[in-house]
Design a protein around this motif. Structure first.
Motif, PDB file in Angstrom:
ATOM      1  N   PRO A  61       0.810  -1.223   0.000  1.00 35.50           N
ATOM      2  CA  PRO A  61       0.000   0.000   0.000  1.00 35.50           C
ATOM      3  C   PRO A  61       0.847   1.281   0.000  1.00 35.50           C
ATOM      4  CG  PRO A  61      -0.799  -1.561   1.635  1.00 35.50           C
ATOM      5  CD  PRO A  61       0.518  -2.079   1.166  1.00 35.50           C
ATOM      6  N   ILE A  62       0.464   2.198  -0.880  1.00 35.17           N
ATOM      7  CA  ILE A  62       1.146   3.493  -0.983  1.00 35.17           C
ATOM      8  C   ILE A  62       0.126   4.594  -1.244  1.00 35.17           C
ATOM      9  CG2 ILE A  62       3.302   2.497  -1.874  1.00 35.17           C
ATOM     10  CD1 ILE A  62       2.443   3.461  -4.683  1.00 35.17           C
ATOM     11  N   ALA A  63       0.536   5.823  -0.929  1.00 39.78           N
ATOM     12  CA  ALA A  63      -0.189   7.029  -1.345  1.00 39.78           C
ATOM     13  C   ALA A  63       0.722   7.785  -2.298  1.00 39.78           C
ATOM     14  CB  ALA A  63      -0.543   7.888  -0.135  1.00 39.78           C
ATOM     15  N   GLN A  64       0.218   8.104  -3.466  1.00 43.41           N
ATOM     16  CA  GLN A  64       1.031   8.778  -4.485  1.00 43.41           C
ATOM     17  C   GLN A  64       1.022  10.291  -4.269  1.00 43.41           C
ATOM     18  OE1 GLN A  64      -1.197   7.005  -7.795  1.00 43.41           O
ATOM     19  NE2 GLN A  64       0.678   6.019  -8.482  1.00 43.41           N
ATOM     20  N   VAL A  65       2.122  10.923  -4.630  1.00 42.11           N
ATOM     21  CA  VAL A  65       2.212  12.373  -4.546  1.00 42.11           C
ATOM     22  C   VAL A  65       2.086  12.970  -5.947  1.00 42.11           C
ATOM     23  CG1 VAL A  65       4.743  12.454  -4.733  1.00 42.11           C
ATOM     24  CG2 VAL A  65       3.515  14.314  -3.560  1.00 42.11           C
TER      25      VAL A  65
END
Length: 466
Positions: A61-65
């Motif tokens: 899981p990641i949050a993109q910038v």
């Protein structure tokens, strides 16, 4: 078994933040796309996985910038402020992101709660699946989930999570984020990644840009052919893949007006229906500017880079007009629309605008003669129809039937489904989704879903979920 291969998470750390979704108190499935689940190999997923409470094996899981121009104003850092990408699954149809929208706070939340409420979740599920069925490139909806918690907006609403599927979540604003920081190495890495993922036939940066420009021309023409108003065409809401993304305050036109605006935050009509091609062109200009430094290296000079990119950018209007002519030509049953058919198309749209004729039913009504009934000036329509009959193909009815849906996600019907879901009745959302996934084949029992709203049913504004 789901096969994850998280290529974006293998990019340098400055592209994203690793973060798990916030726990949902009591997840409950509202809508489930069983067909898509089978294609993705996730048919065994449940509400706990779709809410982010359980992370499937192989996910990362990641949050993109990213950054972006929002209504023309520059925001240097945005990013996934209320979404977490579980990872990418690989199928025989390609690679797809699985994204939990409304999964809680991330480093990019900007003082927001990171959550969504069930209304916008249902809107995006219903509309994105209709768009797919209507042949428009789009992100997909795998699931809509109630979290069991409450979300505070103008009042407290039931929380929701949309499980969104996309060929990627790489946006114009992703390129802008690194360009603004003069991190040209990151721009090149991102370009190579997006090129390999979406347009492997492109052998260099300029060809990649050409592919993005062409994909957007095709996409916007299809929007226009459905009377679709995106409502928030910021650069962070334009996917370089050419898929429709971030539906937010979107809407479909009932009575035709080229100046139609529904979004409550689009107070000056920047993203009105008729403005969408212009704004796509503007967004593509912002993307092109991101490529100047690397193109300068590839071509041996800044001016050469600017000239080459400008030439590609300037190709957009002609590409778009050709696609628009195909889309609307098909809606009139013209098999090979020519430049001289533009006047015929425009004249019908002019009559529709003058009389406020229902967009969807007028075009579909060409099949059975009922298009005339939506006009106030029927004599003018008859004069137009005589010209049209000379141009339509021998198999024109088959062409029209495939180009003009019988039913669309009417704004008031979506609001009805949301209101019912807030009262605990999900059946309206389920039925509406079922009908809209076969929009060219409307059963008589569902005929009411094709009717425009009465005056007291009209939805004049749509709202973003934040």
């Amino acid at each position: 078994m789901t096969q994850f291969d998280n290529s974006y998470a293998r990019l340098p750390d400055r592209f994203f933040t690793r973060i798990a979704p916030e726990r949902a108190p009591a997840p409950e499935m509202v809508l489930w796309n069983a067909t898509l689940a089978e294609e993705l190999g996730v048919a065994d997923w449940n509400a706990e996985i779709c809410a982010g409470n359980v992370i499937p094996d192989g996910a990362d899981p990641i949050a993109q910038v990213y950054a972006g121009h929002q209504f023309g104003g520059w925001s240097p850092q945005l990013g996934d402020g209320r979404a977490v990408m579980l990872g990418e699954v690989v199928t025989d149809k390609g690679r797809f992101d699985i994204h939990l929208k409304g999964a809680g706070r991330t480093p990019y939340s900007r003082n927001g709660d990171g959550r969504a409420w069930i209304g916008p979740v249902l809107r995006e599920f219903i509309v994105s699946e209709f768009m797919h069925a209507a042949g428009v490139p789009t992100t997909r909806a795998l699931a809509a989930v109630r979290t069991g918690g409450r979300v505070q907006r103008e009042r407290a609403y039931p929380g929701g999570i949309l499980v969104r599927v996309a060929s990627s979540h790489i946006r114009v604003g992703t390129f802008q984020y690194f360009t603004a920081r003069e991190d040209y190495e990151a721009v090149r890495i991102l370009t190579d990644h997006a090129r390999a993922r979406h347009f492997p036939q492109a052998t260099n940066t300029l060809e990649f840009y050409q592919e993005v420009v062409s994909a957007q021309a095709k996409l916007i023409a299809k929007w226009m052919g459905l009377g679709f108003v995106h409502g928030v065409m910021n650069t962070d809401n334009m996917a370089v893949s050419g898929e429709t993304i971030d539906f937010g305050p979107c809407a479909f036109i009932d009575g035709y007006s080229p100046k139609a605006v529904y979004s409550s935050i689009d107070t000056h009509g920047r993203y009105a229906y008729e403005q969408q091609p212009t704004m796509a062109h503007w967004n593509l200009a912002q993307l092109g500017s991101c490529f100047v430094p690397q193109m300068e290296e590839e071509l041996g000079g800044q001016q050469q880079a600017i000239d080459a990119l400008t030439e590609v950018l300037h190709s957009f209007p002609e590409l778009y007009q050709a696609e628009w002519r195909k889309v609307f030509g098909a809606k009139l049953g013209i098999s090979d629309p020519a430049e001289e058919d533009v006047a015929l198309i425009q004249d019908l749209l002019g009559l529709m605008a003058k009389d406020g004729a229902d967009f969807t039913n007028t075009f579909r009504g060409l099949l059975d003669g009922s298009a005339r009934d939506w006009m106030l000036d029927r004599e003018a329509f008859d004069t137009w129809a005589a010209r049209w009959q000379e141009r339509r193909a021998p198999d024109w009815q088959e062409i029209v039937a495939k180009a003009s849906p019988a039913v669309i996600p009417r704004n008031h019907r979506i609001e009805e489904a949301i209101a019912a879901a807030l009262a605990g009745d999900d059946s309206k959302a389920e039925r509406l989704t079922e009908v809209l996934t076969q929009p060219f084949d409307l059963a008589e029992a569902d005929r009411a879903l094709s009717h425009p709203p009465t005056e007291d049913q009209m939805v004049h504004q749509t709202f973003c979920g934040t």
